[in-house]
Design an enzyme around this catalytic site. Structure first.
Site, mmCIF file in Angstrom:
data_model
loop_
_atom_site.group_PDB
_atom_site.id
_atom_site.type_symbol
_atom_site.label_atom_id
_atom_site.label_comp_id
_atom_site.label_asym_id
_atom_site.label_seq_id
_atom_site.Cartn_x
_atom_site.Cartn_y
_atom_site.Cartn_z
ATOM 1 N N CYS A 191 -8.146 -4.022 11.640
ATOM 2 C CA CYS A 191 -8.619 -4.382 12.964
ATOM 3 C C CYS A 191 -8.528 -5.895 13.208
ATOM 4 O O CYS A 191 -8.761 -6.690 12.310
ATOM 5 C CB CYS A 191 -10.062 -3.948 13.221
ATOM 6 S SG CYS A 191 -10.354 -2.215 12.955
ATOM 7 N N ARG A 249 -2.752 -6.316 11.974
ATOM 8 C CA ARG A 249 -3.990 -5.936 11.281
ATOM 9 C C ARG A 249 -4.407 -4.504 11.590
ATOM 10 O O ARG A 249 -5.288 -3.943 10.910
ATOM 11 C CB ARG A 249 -5.134 -6.884 11.691
ATOM 12 C CG ARG A 249 -4.939 -8.312 11.251
ATOM 13 C CD ARG A 249 -6.107 -9.160 11.701
ATOM 14 N NE ARG A 249 -7.331 -8.781 11.012
ATOM 15 C CZ ARG A 249 -7.820 -9.407 9.955
ATOM 16 N NH1 ARG A 249 -7.195 -10.436 9.457
ATOM 17 N NH2 ARG A 249 -8.936 -8.994 9.389
ATOM 18 N N TRP A 251 -7.540 -0.243 13.623
ATOM 19 C CA TRP A 251 -6.992 0.656 12.601
ATOM 20 C C TRP A 251 -8.113 1.639 12.308
ATOM 21 O O TRP A 251 -9.154 1.275 11.777
ATOM 22 C CB TRP A 251 -6.612 -0.139 11.345
ATOM 23 C CG TRP A 251 -5.902 0.667 10.316
ATOM 24 C CD1 TRP A 251 -4.563 0.910 10.234
ATOM 25 C CD2 TRP A 251 -6.487 1.343 9.189
ATOM 26 N NE1 TRP A 251 -4.278 1.689 9.143
ATOM 27 C CE2 TRP A 251 -5.427 1.969 8.484
ATOM 28 C CE3 TRP A 251 -7.791 1.482 8.709
ATOM 29 C CZ2 TRP A 251 -5.639 2.721 7.329
ATOM 30 C CZ3 TRP A 251 -7.999 2.236 7.562
ATOM 31 C CH2 TRP A 251 -6.930 2.845 6.886
ATOM 32 N N ASN A 273 -14.999 -5.557 13.434
ATOM 33 C CA ASN A 273 -14.098 -5.334 12.304
ATOM 34 C C ASN A 273 -14.980 -5.125 11.082
ATOM 35 O O ASN A 273 -15.895 -5.898 10.842
ATOM 36 C CB ASN A 273 -13.211 -6.581 12.130
ATOM 37 C CG ASN A 273 -12.231 -6.432 10.984
ATOM 38 O OD1 ASN A 273 -12.001 -5.319 10.485
ATOM 39 N ND2 ASN A 273 -11.640 -7.534 10.571
ATOM 40 N N GLY A 274 -14.715 -4.057 10.301
ATOM 41 C CA GLY A 274 -15.531 -3.772 9.118
ATOM 42 C C GLY A 274 -16.051 -2.351 9.169
ATOM 43 O O GLY A 274 -15.607 -1.543 9.988
ATOM 44 N N GLU A 323 7.352 -1.759 -7.468
ATOM 45 C CA GLU A 323 7.354 -2.485 -6.197
ATOM 46 C C GLU A 323 8.484 -1.987 -5.296
ATOM 47 O O GLU A 323 8.296 -1.797 -4.086
ATOM 48 C CB GLU A 323 7.459 -3.990 -6.469
ATOM 49 C CG GLU A 323 7.544 -4.874 -5.246
ATOM 50 C CD GLU A 323 6.378 -4.724 -4.269
ATOM 51 O OE1 GLU A 323 5.388 -4.060 -4.589
ATOM 52 O OE2 GLU A 323 6.485 -5.270 -3.157
ATOM 53 N N LYS A 371 7.966 -0.333 -1.586
ATOM 54 C CA LYS A 371 8.612 -0.919 -0.398
ATOM 55 C C LYS A 371 9.382 0.151 0.361
ATOM 56 O O LYS A 371 9.279 0.246 1.584
ATOM 57 C CB LYS A 371 9.602 -2.026 -0.790
ATOM 58 C CG LYS A 371 9.046 -3.365 -1.128
ATOM 59 C CD LYS A 371 8.581 -4.199 0.021
ATOM 60 C CE LYS A 371 7.118 -4.037 0.280
ATOM 61 N NZ LYS A 371 6.198 -4.592 -0.646
ATOM 62 N N GLU A 423 6.916 2.797 2.020
ATOM 63 C CA GLU A 423 5.984 2.373 3.072
ATOM 64 C C GLU A 423 6.672 2.058 4.399
ATOM 65 O O GLU A 423 6.083 2.241 5.457
ATOM 66 C CB GLU A 423 5.067 1.228 2.626
ATOM 67 C CG GLU A 423 5.653 -0.149 2.613
ATOM 68 C CD GLU A 423 4.649 -1.215 2.204
ATOM 69 O OE1 GLU A 423 3.524 -1.213 2.712
ATOM 70 O OE2 GLU A 423 5.013 -2.074 1.370
ATOM 71 N N HIS A 434 9.431 13.377 -20.003
ATOM 72 C CA HIS A 434 8.182 14.085 -20.301
ATOM 73 C C HIS A 434 7.708 14.907 -19.110
ATOM 74 O O HIS A 434 6.536 15.277 -19.039
ATOM 75 C CB HIS A 434 7.114 13.086 -20.762
ATOM 76 C CG HIS A 434 7.500 12.399 -22.034
ATOM 77 N ND1 HIS A 434 7.502 13.031 -23.258
ATOM 78 C CD2 HIS A 434 7.975 11.146 -22.273
ATOM 79 C CE1 HIS A 434 7.928 12.207 -24.201
ATOM 80 N NE2 HIS A 434 8.224 11.046 -23.613
ATOM 81 N N LYS A 462 -2.314 -4.514 7.702
ATOM 82 C CA LYS A 462 -2.010 -5.609 6.787
ATOM 83 C C LYS A 462 -3.137 -5.875 5.795
ATOM 84 O O LYS A 462 -2.908 -6.057 4.620
ATOM 85 C CB LYS A 462 -1.706 -6.870 7.596
ATOM 86 C CG LYS A 462 -1.265 -8.062 6.765
ATOM 87 C CD LYS A 462 0.093 -7.841 6.160
ATOM 88 C CE LYS A 462 0.571 -9.026 5.335
ATOM 89 N NZ LYS A 462 1.687 -8.641 4.454
HETATM 90 C C1 AGP Z 1 2.475 -3.902 0.284
HETATM 91 O O1 AGP Z 1 3.646 -4.037 0.973
HETATM 92 C C2 AGP Z 1 1.301 -3.510 1.026
HETATM 93 N N1 AGP Z 1 1.208 -3.921 2.331
HETATM 94 C C3 AGP Z 1 0.017 -3.382 0.241
HETATM 95 O O2 AGP Z 1 0.283 -2.623 -0.888
HETATM 96 C C4 AGP Z 1 -0.722 -4.682 -0.158
HETATM 97 O O3 AGP Z 1 -0.007 -5.366 -1.140
HETATM 98 C C5 AGP Z 1 -2.135 -4.292 -0.653
HETATM 99 O O4 AGP Z 1 -2.816 -3.647 0.388
HETATM 100 C C6 AGP Z 1 -2.913 -5.463 -1.158
HETATM 101 O O5 AGP Z 1 -3.170 -6.377 -0.132
HETATM 102 P P1 AGP Z 1 -3.733 -7.816 -0.457
HETATM 103 O O6 AGP Z 1 -2.691 -8.521 -1.265
HETATM 104 O O7 AGP Z 1 -3.955 -8.443 0.881
HETATM 105 O O8 AGP Z 1 -4.992 -7.637 -1.241
#
Ligand code: AGP
Length: 610
Positions: free
Chosen positions: A2, A27, A75, A101-102, A483, A487, A490, A506, A605
């Protein structure tokens, strides 16, 4: 999650609110709304959907002359994305409205008590209780009413409140979620992060927990948690506006991928002294503390956790300390064994990730030395660690992290080298060679990006129709595989899995069939031949394999269907290069699939909820 904006000034508020919301849309982006006071009454426009939709709605029905207003991009946590659940939320009397927000953890109890008093709720959100609590605590004084109402809340909140009795002001307060204010000739701006304010001023006021601000066009009056008026000093933000704009790129993600040489260099160079030592102004462990360390625990979420996985390999190799890595949401609820000889490193771009923050608090509470690697200055995590090392990646807007991940890895290399030296495990010669390699990496990152771009665009064609993909690797290559897989999934919505190459047999190898696409990360020299054996295993079962390695291994890669070469580097650093084509692969695949790259579905984000 948010985004919150507020404006009290000399100009029309609505354009500023919409502009601020657009900057914060990363956000959260499932619904949005704004509110102003007009002719003594609150006027609220809110809707499910993106800011662009809100803007078109506002254009047709909301040409308000008001110069004070608040806004929100959401969000969803409590209640689905809908017009009713969008913020601002209004109190029953109509006097107040609030953006939040929260998470209000005790909202069910509060809601039950309010309903017992006859209050009617119009949304499924936790936020609506705040609006009704404002009514309930109304004493004629705006600030005091907000303080009384928030005094009943448990959980995390950053809120901005409008009151129809005071059309010239906003009251805002926070606990657990961030809020920033800035003043310029046009008036006073409020944002849940600096990107909403940056174009108006670089001097900002961070509201501390339980502080309240009364905001007008002339500035802000701050109150501490007891309600006493206080003076606050502004902080100068080093980020410039251009860094938070697309600068000619189609997407923030591509721009941020291309900014990685700079992010790496800006993060490393201030920590290398003239005599080529690794130096930290911001690392508060003494040499004796470091020698007394028995282990390191790295805690983070998502890509930051994957950066931590790189840190584990490098730190164990160089500093010979046992390093555990944990996903923060697991760490915080598994009663970890921690003591004063454990260094807990938490990693977070946003500095607001709820699980990572909780893990940090747990470690602080157990008497550990805590070190935070954070990108956003003065964020909650940065404020609570015993030491903080900032990544200098600049603002990262795309939800999928690239340059912040790169800068996190850079800091972990620095820490590994620093600990190794302090523990007497790095000779002068080895240290110089290590630092030289670190300093050479930005150029190699640039080289890799320009070299592989065209080939990756071509290779991405075969990913476009995929439903599944697999990424395999060993050791540092496995860290990269995790990673790379995240990527791809997502932003392109292709299901993908990362597997330690030796672990496939396994169980997971049963999923490999004719035509399955496997990406093999194979840049680690010491396990290269082992990874090649695993490549043969999947090829024998019909997989098509794209292998990523260095030129030195070209001949030995004869078996693979597609190969992608990265520049030669010390094997310990190869992971920083091999992740780059993987970021580009995700980007081009997602673009061809028509995905919303910078704002992937269901994501936000900064993840400020559990
Ligand atoms: C990665 O592309 C993501 N957006 C997500 O995994 C992110 O790295 C994770 O939410 C951690 O966020 P932060 O680094 O702000 O704590």
């Amino acid at each position: 999650m948010c985004g919150i904006v507020g404006y009290a000034g000399v100009n029309r508020a609505v354009p500023y609110l919409l502009d601020g919301l657009e900057k914060l849309e990363y956000r959260g982006y499932d619904s949005a709304g704004i509110a102003v006071v007009e002719n003594g009454a609150l006027r609220i426009t809110k809707t499910r959907g993106r800011i662009s939709f809100l803007a078109s709605l506002v254009a047709s029905e909301h040409q308000s002359p008001a110069t004070v207003g608040i806004g929100h991009t959401r969000w969803a946590t409590h209640g689905k994305p809908s017009d009713a659940n969008a913020h601002p939320h209004q109190s029953g009397s109509g006097r107040f409205c609030v953006v939040h927000n929260g998470i209000i953890e005790n909202y069910l109890q509060l809601k039950a008590a309010l309903q017992a008093d006859g209050v009617v709720f119009r949304s499924e959100t936790d936020t609506e209780v705040i609006a009704h609590l404002l009514d309930k605590n109304w004493d004629g004084d705006f600030v005091s009413t907000v303080r009384k109402a928030t005094g009943q809340l448990e959980g995390a909140y950053a809120i901005c409140v409008l009151c129809s009795d005071f059309p010239d002001r906003i009251v805002c307060t926070r606990w657990g979620s961030p809020l920033v204010l800035g003043t310029c000739d046009a008036g006073t701006f409020i944002g849940s992060d600096v990107t909403a304010i940056l174009q108006h001023t670089s001097d900002v006021y961070y509201l501390d927990g339980h502080e309240t601000a009364l905001v007008t066009k002339d500035g802000a009056v701050f109150y501490d948690k007891t309600g006493a008026a206080i003076e606050k000093q502004p902080t100068r933000i080093a980020w410039n506006l251009a860094a938070a704009q697309k600068g000619g790129y189609e997407h923030f993600m591509l721009k941020e991928i291309m900014e990685q040489p700079q992010a790496f260099a800006d993060t490393v160079s201030p920590r290398i002294s003239a005599d080529k030592r690794i130096v930290f102004e911001d690392f508060h462990l003494t040499d004796d503390d470091i020698r007394a360390l028995r282990r390191v625990a790295i805690v983070a979420c998502g890509s930051a956790y994957h950066a931590g996985a790189v840190g584990k390999y490098v730190m164990e190799k160089l500093a010979r300390l046992p390093v555990e890595i944990d996903i923060a949401s697991e760490f915080r609820y598994r009663d970890p064994v921690l003591d004063a000889q454990t260094l807990v490193i938490v990693i977070s771009q946003s500095g607001e990730t709820a699980d990572t923050l909780a893990a940090l608090r747990l470690a602080n509470g157990r008497g550990c030395k805590t070190l935070c690697i954070v990108n956003v200055v003065s964020s909650s995590i940065a404020n609570e660690g015993s030491s903080v090392i900032y990544t200098h990646a600049g603002p990262e807007i795309a939800v999928a992290t690239t340059k912040a991940y790169c800068a996190q890895v850079a800091v972990l290399y620095l820490i590994a080298g620093y600990l190794a030296e302090k523990r007497g495990l790095l000779s002068e010669e080895a240290r110089r060679a290590y630092v030289a390699e670190l300093e050479a990496l930005p150029a190699k990152i640039s080289e890799t990006l320009s070299q592989c771009d065209a080939q990756i665009q071509e290779l991405s064609q075969m990913f476009i129709p995929l439903e599944h993909a697999y990424f395999i690797g060993r050791n540092l290559d496995y860290a990269c595989a995790m990673e790379a897989s995240l990527k791809l999934k997502e932003i392109s919505y292709i299901h993908s899995e990362a597997y330690a190459a030796g672990e496939l047999k396994h169980g997971t190898i049963s999923l490999i069939e004719q035509g399955t696409l496997v990406v093999a990360l194979a840049a680690c020299d010491d396990v290269f031949s082992k990874t090649m054996s695993n490549i043969k295993e999947v090829k024998a079962r019909g997989a098509r394999v794209l292998a990523v390695s260095t030129a030195g291994h070209t001949d030995a890669m004869g078996e693979v269907d597609f190969r992608l070469l990265i520049p030669a580097t010390d094997p310990l650093f190869a992971v920083t290069l091999e992740v780059l084509p993987m970021q580009l692969l995700s980007y081009y695949t997602a673009r061809s699939r028509g995905c919303d790259i910078d704002k992937p579905r269901n994501l936000a984000k900064s993840v400020t909820v559990e």
